[in-house]
Motif scaffolding. Structure first.
Motif, PDB file in Angstrom:
ATOM      1  N   ARG A 114       0.857  -1.177   0.000  1.00 29.87           N
ATOM      2  CA  ARG A 114       0.000   0.000   0.000  1.00 29.87           C
ATOM      3  C   ARG A 114       0.896   1.231   0.000  1.00 29.87           C
ATOM      4  O   ARG A 114       1.624   1.484   0.940  1.00 29.87           O
ATOM      5  N   THR A 115       0.870   1.985  -1.085  1.00 31.61           N
ATOM      6  CA  THR A 115       1.778   3.119  -1.220  1.00 31.61           C
ATOM      7  C   THR A 115       1.181   4.368  -0.581  1.00 31.61           C
ATOM      8  O   THR A 115      -0.025   4.455  -0.331  1.00 31.61           O
ATOM      9  N   GLU A 116       2.050   5.324  -0.334  1.00 34.69           N
ATOM     10  CA  GLU A 116       1.642   6.639   0.146  1.00 34.69           C
ATOM     11  C   GLU A 116       1.837   7.653  -0.976  1.00 34.69           C
ATOM     12  O   GLU A 116       2.701   7.486  -1.846  1.00 34.69           O
ATOM     13  N   ALA A 117       1.030   8.710  -0.940  1.00 31.11           N
ATOM     14  CA  ALA A 117       1.103   9.733  -1.979  1.00 31.11           C
ATOM     15  C   ALA A 117       2.286  10.649  -1.730  1.00 31.11           C
ATOM     16  O   ALA A 117       2.401  11.260  -0.666  1.00 31.11           O
ATOM     17  N   GLY A 118       3.173  10.739  -2.697  1.00 25.16           N
ATOM     18  CA  GLY A 118       4.302  11.645  -2.610  1.00 25.16           C
ATOM     19  C   GLY A 118       4.031  12.921  -3.382  1.00 25.16           C
ATOM     20  O   GLY A 118       2.939  13.127  -3.914  1.00 25.16           O
ATOM     21  N   PRO A 119       5.016  13.785  -3.481  1.00 23.04           N
ATOM     22  CA  PRO A 119       4.861  15.017  -4.265  1.00 23.04           C
ATOM     23  C   PRO A 119       4.492  14.706  -5.714  1.00 23.04           C
ATOM     24  O   PRO A 119       5.003  13.746  -6.301  1.00 23.04           O
ATOM     25  N   ASN A 120       3.593  15.484  -6.290  1.00 21.03           N
ATOM     26  CA  ASN A 120       3.179  15.328  -7.689  1.00 21.03           C
ATOM     27  C   ASN A 120       2.575  13.957  -7.975  1.00 21.03           C
ATOM     28  O   ASN A 120       2.612  13.484  -9.110  1.00 21.03           O
ATOM     29  N   GLY A 121       2.020  13.307  -6.942  1.00 20.47           N
ATOM     30  CA  GLY A 121       1.369  12.026  -7.143  1.00 20.47           C
ATOM     31  C   GLY A 121       2.298  10.842  -7.262  1.00 20.47           C
ATOM     32  O   GLY A 121       1.857   9.740  -7.618  1.00 20.47           O
ATOM     33  N   LEU A 122       3.593  11.003  -6.981  1.00 19.55           N
ATOM     34  CA  LEU A 122       4.532   9.890  -7.058  1.00 19.55           C
ATOM     35  C   LEU A 122       4.222   8.858  -5.976  1.00 19.55           C
ATOM     36  O   LEU A 122       3.618   9.166  -4.950  1.00 19.55           O
TER      37      LEU A 122
END
Length: 249
Positions: free
Chosen positions: A33-41
């Motif tokens: 389960r990923t987390e939202a990084g800058p610019n949707g990365l």
């Protein structure tokens, strides 16, 4: 059709291998389960030597990078990347026989050369465990994301079939032990795209832009789609002074 369909088909095809005809079922290794990084990365929770951190999922990076300060806090050594030495084929006449031996060089996106690497004894991606995982070292501290400590490059995923579901923000890892081509489980109808892998592990495909075929790299670590100035000029006759071209800060 879900957004993940085309991307997942691409990546699954990229890392697929032939399995025995008796076992066609996909075997899940990990669901991240990923987390939202800058610019949707996409940022992946990772455990390095038992320490929980976040790392950027970057298929455009051929090698992983670990923050040098974090590595030092774990007591991991910083090893110099060896540089190949030149050779001389004619004794006592070095200028007549000098041969430049190619050396492996690594750079970040902003052009900084990476000179050191380390080996993490333990790396865990959900249920996927690796030992003696090698990472380049660089300053990767981000005051806005203190948990972000590096990049997971394509070298870390060569042993798996990889599925990306951007909408659900999931990255699923499967065993490569399955029948060739039988990887789509979420839909009865789908599209696939022929792809290739470079020697360094870059995922390459052909994209059609305004009727012109362009060699393209699938890069999950890039926040924007880019076109090289050389391709813009050679294929479309565009340069920095062309109408409609704007200069960014």
């Amino acid at each position: 059709m879900r957004v993940r369909t085309a991307i997942a088909a691409v990546l699954l095809a990229a890392f697929a291998s032939t399995a025995s005809a008796q076992d066609c079922k996909l075997h899940a290794v990990a669901s991240l389960r990923t987390e939202a990084g800058p610019n949707g990365l996409l940022l992946i929770p990772v455990s390095v030597n038992g320490q929980q951190i976040l790392m950027l999922f970057d298929t455009g990076a051929t090698r992983g990078i670990l923050d040098a300060g974090f590595a030092q806090s774990l007591g991991l050594p910083a090893n110099r990347i060896p540089v190949a030495q030149p050779t001389f084929t004619i004794p006592r006449h070095p200028l007549l026989s000098f041969q430049s031996a190619p050396s492996t060089q690594f750079f970040t996106a902003n052009g900084t050369r990476l000179n050191t690497y380390t080996v993490a004894p333990s790396l865990d991606l959900g249920g996927a465990h690796a030992m003696n995982a090698q990472f380049m070292l660089a300053g990767f501290a981000d005051p806005n994301l203190p948990a972000l400590k590096g990049i997971l490059g394509s070298d870390r995923f060569r042993g798996y079939d990889v599925e990306i579901d951007p909408r659900a923000r999931l990255i699923n890892l499967f065993s490569q032990d399955h029948c060739e081509g039988q990887v789509v489980y979420w839909a009865g109808a789908y599209s696939d795209i022929p792809i290739g892998l470079s020697q360094d592990g870059e995922i390459r495909l052909v994209m059609t832009l305004d009727g012109q075929d362009l060699d393209t790299v699938l890069d999950t670590g890039a926040p924007n789609t880019t076109l090289s100035l050389q391709a813009a000029h050679n294929v479309f006759g565009l340069d920095t002074d062309s109408p409609g071209v704007e200069k960014l800060s």
